[in-house]
Design a protein around this motif. Structure first.
Motif, PDB file in Angstrom:
ATOM      1  N   LEU A   1      16.522  16.837 -12.222  1.00  0.00           N
ATOM      2  CA  LEU A   1      16.775  15.440 -12.571  1.00  0.00           C
ATOM      3  C   LEU A   1      18.213  15.078 -12.242  1.00  0.00           C
ATOM      4  CD1 LEU A   1      15.074  15.346 -16.082  1.00  0.00           C
ATOM      5  CD2 LEU A   1      14.216  14.282 -13.982  1.00  0.00           C
ATOM      6  N   ASP A   2      18.442  13.792 -12.050  1.00  0.00           N
ATOM      7  CA  ASP A   2      19.791  13.280 -11.834  1.00  0.00           C
ATOM      8  C   ASP A   2      20.601  13.541 -13.099  1.00  0.00           C
ATOM      9  OD1 ASP A   2      22.115  11.784 -11.437  1.00  0.00           O
ATOM     10  OD2 ASP A   2      21.041  10.056 -10.617  1.00  0.00           O
ATOM     11  N   THR A   3      21.698  14.253 -12.976  1.00  0.00           N
ATOM     12  CA  THR A   3      22.469  14.659 -14.152  1.00  0.00           C
ATOM     13  C   THR A   3      23.204  13.508 -14.831  1.00  0.00           C
ATOM     14  OG1 THR A   3      24.366  15.270 -12.777  1.00  0.00           O
ATOM     15  CG2 THR A   3      22.783  17.014 -13.313  1.00  0.00           C
ATOM     16  N   ASN A   4      23.604  12.494 -14.078  1.00  0.00           N
ATOM     17  CA  ASN A   4      24.387  11.405 -14.671  1.00  0.00           C
ATOM     18  C   ASN A   4      23.624  10.629 -15.745  1.00  0.00           C
ATOM     19  OD1 ASN A   4      26.829  11.896 -13.298  1.00  0.00           O
ATOM     20  ND2 ASN A   4      26.071  10.836 -11.494  1.00  0.00           N
ATOM     21  N   PRO A   5      22.387  10.178 -15.485  1.00  0.00           N
ATOM     22  CA  PRO A   5      21.675   9.478 -16.549  1.00  0.00           C
ATOM     23  C   PRO A   5      21.353  10.389 -17.737  1.00  0.00           C
ATOM     24  CG  PRO A   5      20.539   9.160 -14.439  1.00  0.00           C
ATOM     25  CD  PRO A   5      21.661  10.118 -14.224  1.00  0.00           C
ATOM     26  N   VAL A   6      21.046  11.640 -17.470  1.00  0.00           N
ATOM     27  CA  VAL A   6      20.756  12.573 -18.563  1.00  0.00           C
ATOM     28  C   VAL A   6      22.009  12.748 -19.424  1.00  0.00           C
ATOM     29  CG1 VAL A   6      20.160  14.966 -19.135  1.00  0.00           C
ATOM     30  CG2 VAL A   6      18.894  13.752 -17.347  1.00  0.00           C
ATOM     31  N   LYS A   7      23.141  12.888 -18.787  1.00  0.00           N
ATOM     32  CA  LYS A   7      24.405  13.024 -19.530  1.00  0.00           C
ATOM     33  C   LYS A   7      24.668  11.762 -20.356  1.00  0.00           C
ATOM     34  CE  LYS A   7      29.242  14.299 -18.897  1.00  0.00           C
ATOM     35  NZ  LYS A   7      30.282  14.663 -17.928  1.00  0.00           N
ATOM     36  N   SER A   8      24.394  10.599 -19.798  1.00  0.00           N
ATOM     37  CA  SER A   8      24.578   9.340 -20.530  1.00  0.00           C
ATOM     38  C   SER A   8      23.681   9.276 -21.757  1.00  0.00           C
ATOM     39  CB  SER A   8      24.293   8.143 -19.623  1.00  0.00           C
ATOM     40  OG  SER A   8      25.235   8.072 -18.590  1.00  0.00           O
ATOM     41  N   ILE A   9      22.441   9.710 -21.600  1.00  0.00           N
ATOM     42  CA  ILE A   9      21.511   9.723 -22.734  1.00  0.00           C
ATOM     43  C   ILE A   9      22.049  10.626 -23.839  1.00  0.00           C
ATOM     44  CG2 ILE A   9      19.218  10.515 -23.480  1.00  0.00           C
ATOM     45  CD1 ILE A   9      18.241   9.554 -20.640  1.00  0.00           C
ATOM     46  N   PHE A  10      22.540  11.785 -23.474  1.00  0.00           N
ATOM     47  CA  PHE A  10      23.048  12.710 -24.482  1.00  0.00           C
ATOM     48  C   PHE A  10      24.356  12.235 -25.102  1.00  0.00           C
ATOM     49  CE2 PHE A  10      19.620  15.316 -23.246  1.00  0.00           C
ATOM     50  CZ  PHE A  10      19.380  16.131 -24.344  1.00  0.00           C
ATOM     51  N   GLN A  11      25.147  11.471 -24.375  1.00  0.00           N
ATOM     52  CA  GLN A  11      26.333  10.873 -24.984  1.00  0.00           C
ATOM     53  C   GLN A  11      25.909   9.901 -26.083  1.00  0.00           C
ATOM     54  OE1 GLN A  11      28.101   9.557 -21.246  1.00  0.00           O
ATOM     55  NE2 GLN A  11      29.753  11.040 -21.479  1.00  0.00           N
ATOM     56  N   ILE A  12      24.845   9.155 -25.841  1.00  0.00           N
ATOM     57  CA  ILE A  12      24.321   8.236 -26.854  1.00  0.00           C
ATOM     58  C   ILE A  12      23.793   9.026 -28.049  1.00  0.00           C
ATOM     59  CG2 ILE A  12      22.489   6.560 -27.361  1.00  0.00           C
ATOM     60  CD1 ILE A  12      22.847   5.613 -24.386  1.00  0.00           C
ATOM     61  N   LEU A  13      23.072  10.116 -27.791  1.00  0.00           N
ATOM     62  CA  LEU A  13      22.550  10.931 -28.890  1.00  0.00           C
ATOM     63  C   LEU A  13      23.682  11.511 -29.739  1.00  0.00           C
ATOM     64  CD1 LEU A  13      19.667  12.792 -27.041  1.00  0.00           C
ATOM     65  CD2 LEU A  13      19.438  10.957 -28.737  1.00  0.00           C
ATOM     66  N   ILE A  14      24.751  11.939 -29.097  1.00  0.00           N
ATOM     67  CA  ILE A  14      25.918  12.448 -29.828  1.00  0.00           C
ATOM     68  C   ILE A  14      26.507  11.335 -30.690  1.00  0.00           C
ATOM     69  CG2 ILE A  14      28.313  13.229 -29.559  1.00  0.00           C
ATOM     70  CD1 ILE A  14      27.264  14.827 -27.058  1.00  0.00           C
ATOM     71  N   GLU A  15      26.654  10.138 -30.114  1.00  0.00           N
ATOM     72  CA  GLU A  15      27.186   9.002 -30.868  1.00  0.00           C
ATOM     73  C   GLU A  15      26.304   8.683 -32.071  1.00  0.00           C
ATOM     74  OE1 GLU A  15      27.634   5.742 -28.124  1.00  0.00           O
ATOM     75  OE2 GLU A  15      28.947   6.906 -26.827  1.00  0.00           O
ATOM     76  N   MET A  16      24.984   8.749 -31.888  1.00  0.00           N
ATOM     77  CA  MET A  16      24.065   8.494 -32.992  1.00  0.00           C
ATOM     78  C   MET A  16      24.249   9.526 -34.105  1.00  0.00           C
ATOM     79  SD  MET A  16      20.575   7.445 -30.967  1.00  0.00           S
ATOM     80  CE  MET A  16      19.580   7.217 -32.440  1.00  0.00           C
ATOM     81  N   SER A  17      24.431  10.773 -33.725  1.00  0.00           N
ATOM     82  CA  SER A  17      24.625  11.838 -34.699  1.00  0.00           C
ATOM     83  C   SER A  17      25.937  11.655 -35.458  1.00  0.00           C
ATOM     84  CB  SER A  17      24.611  13.198 -34.004  1.00  0.00           C
ATOM     85  OG  SER A  17      24.798  14.235 -34.938  1.00  0.00           O
ATOM     86  N   ILE A  18      26.993  11.332 -34.749  1.00  0.00           N
ATOM     87  CA  ILE A  18      28.292  11.108 -35.389  1.00  0.00           C
ATOM     88  C   ILE A  18      28.207   9.925 -36.345  1.00  0.00           C
ATOM     89  CG2 ILE A  18      30.682  10.372 -34.965  1.00  0.00           C
ATOM     90  CD1 ILE A  18      30.558  12.108 -32.390  1.00  0.00           C
TER      91      ILE A  18
END
Length: 95
Positions: A65-82
């Protein structure tokens, strides 16, 4: 049912599964916060965030998979967790 409708139905179920997994992941923030409080650690851990993002990129590569969108999704997940941890600790943006 047409082939397109069948595929859309399958996508709809996958989307629901994804949201369920996001909920489950967000709920784990409760346990993470508890452990951080016991250890005297801050809510935001930049080193751990980096580990999570690197793992997400590695997984994206594994799944071709394209790493950039996956990384963006996980940045959002991290923000949600914080944000969830901040809310639980009384330091969140919401009452």
């Amino acid at each position: 049912m047409s082939s397109l409708e069948e595929v859309r139905t399958e996508i709809q179920q996958i989307d629901r599964d994804i949201v369920g997994l996001i909920k489950k992941r967000t709920e784990l923030a409760d346990k993470v916060l508890e452990s951080k409080i016991k250890a005297g650690l801050p809510i935001s851990d930049e080193n751990q965030n980096k580990v999570v993002l690197e793992r997400a990129v590695d997984n994206a590569i594994d799944f071709n998979l394209d790493t950039n969108p996956v990384k963006s999704i996980f940045q959002i997940l991290i923000e949600m967790s914080i944000e969830r941890q901040q809310e639980l600790s009384g330091k969140g943006k919401f009452p």
